[in-house]
Scaffold this motif. Structure first.
Motif: not given
Length: 309
Positions: A30-31, A55-59, A62-63, A66-68
């Protein structure tokens, strides 16, 4: 410790087994996503834990992915103001909320299962409700669910659509190009999976057309066409359908009232949301010599060239 809602045991198991969620790594990831957002001069985004964890859970945690998705999410909301018509809870949005067309049922399909959306197509009045206004309603509802509904985020959503007396004039409003623009937000921006779409009470003519649509879909297994109510009850489970469909999952009137209250309660949230988005001029300067983060995004950062196929 991350400031997020505690999942019920069944949902926590889905998050662990299917999304790769590990409590020991959550805070660091998350950070990492929050830090990346802060470093992008062109991106103004929400950064509270609950928002980012969706977003992180959906991805699958994978950070980089999630950025994308976060970037696409805000790029879309900045560029497609014609479709979203701003982010304020206005009279038209409240009218749709009260119309009885859409309902989110109180119980998901089991404690660790997907959320259920119910749509009564016959309640749509094309003279009052345009396709773009209906899309805007879905976008606002998805944003509320992103912040409040763990079943929706972790296990996805099942759509049930009652085609009783669907107005043909509504079908005539659909434009392939517009549909692709609207679908892009649901497919590439909103962090929730569509588990299945179940259609019931469609006329023979409509069933034929839906069958043709299913034949060209990439994921044909997502669309289920039921010839009668008994077929739908068997597929979903009678206990998960609304009372009006012979089920035990609350009444549609109560669901509509509950959502109206929820939407009103998010008025300040959506008003604040006006300040979030992407500044394309700053992005062009920032990413001029960098590879784009969003697939299909050219180096000049223009959204209109995004490939939604």
């Amino acid at each position: 410790m991350a400031k997020i809602r505690t999942l019920v045991p069944e949902l926590a198991e889905v998050a662990r087994s299917q999304l790769g969620e590990e409590s020991s790594k959550m805070v660091a990831k998350i950070e990492a996503l929050r830090t990346w957002i802060a470093e992008q001069s062109y991106l103004e985004a929400r950064t509270d834990d609950q928002f980012l964890v969706a977003f992180l859970r959906f991805c699958h945690w994978d950070v980089e992915v999630a950025k994308k998705r976060v970037l696409f999410y805000y790029t879309y909301k900045s560029k497609e103001r014609e479709l979203l018509k701003g982010r304020l809870v206005d009279d038209k949005l409240m009218e749709l909320a009260r119309s009885g067309i859409f309902a989110t049922l109180p119980n998901p399909i089991g404690p660790g299962g997907p959320r259920i959306h119910f749509t009564r197509m016959g309640h749509i009045e094309p003279s009052k409700h345009s396709v773009t206004e209906i899309f805007r309603f879905h976008a606002f509802r998805a944003e509320i669910e992103l912040n409040t509904d763990d079943n929706w985020n972790v296990s996805g959503v099942v759509e049930i659509m009652d085609f009783t007396k669907i107005p043909y004039s509504l079908v005539l409003q659909f434009d392939p190009g517009m549909f692709k623009r609207m679908n892009a937000f649901l497919e590439h921006g909103i962090p929730a999976n569509l588990v299945a779409t179940h259609i019931v009470n469609a006329s023979r003519e409509t069933q034929f057309v839906l069958g043709l649509i299913r034949n060209v879909m990439k994921q044909k297994e997502l669309l289920h066409i039921h010839s009668n109510l008994e077929s739908l009850q068997k597929a979903i489970g009678k206990e998960y359908l609304p009372v009006e469909m012979g089920g035990e999952n609350g009444t549609l009137a109560d669901a509509v009232s509950r959502y109206e209250t929820q939407l009103t309660g998010f008025s300040t949230y959506f008003k604040e949301d006006e300040r979030y988005g992407v500044d394309e001029k700053l992005r062009a300067a920032s990413e001029k010599e960098q590879a784009p983060l969003v697939s299909g995004l050219p180096s000049d950062g223009t959204f209109r060239k995004l490939n939604f196929d």
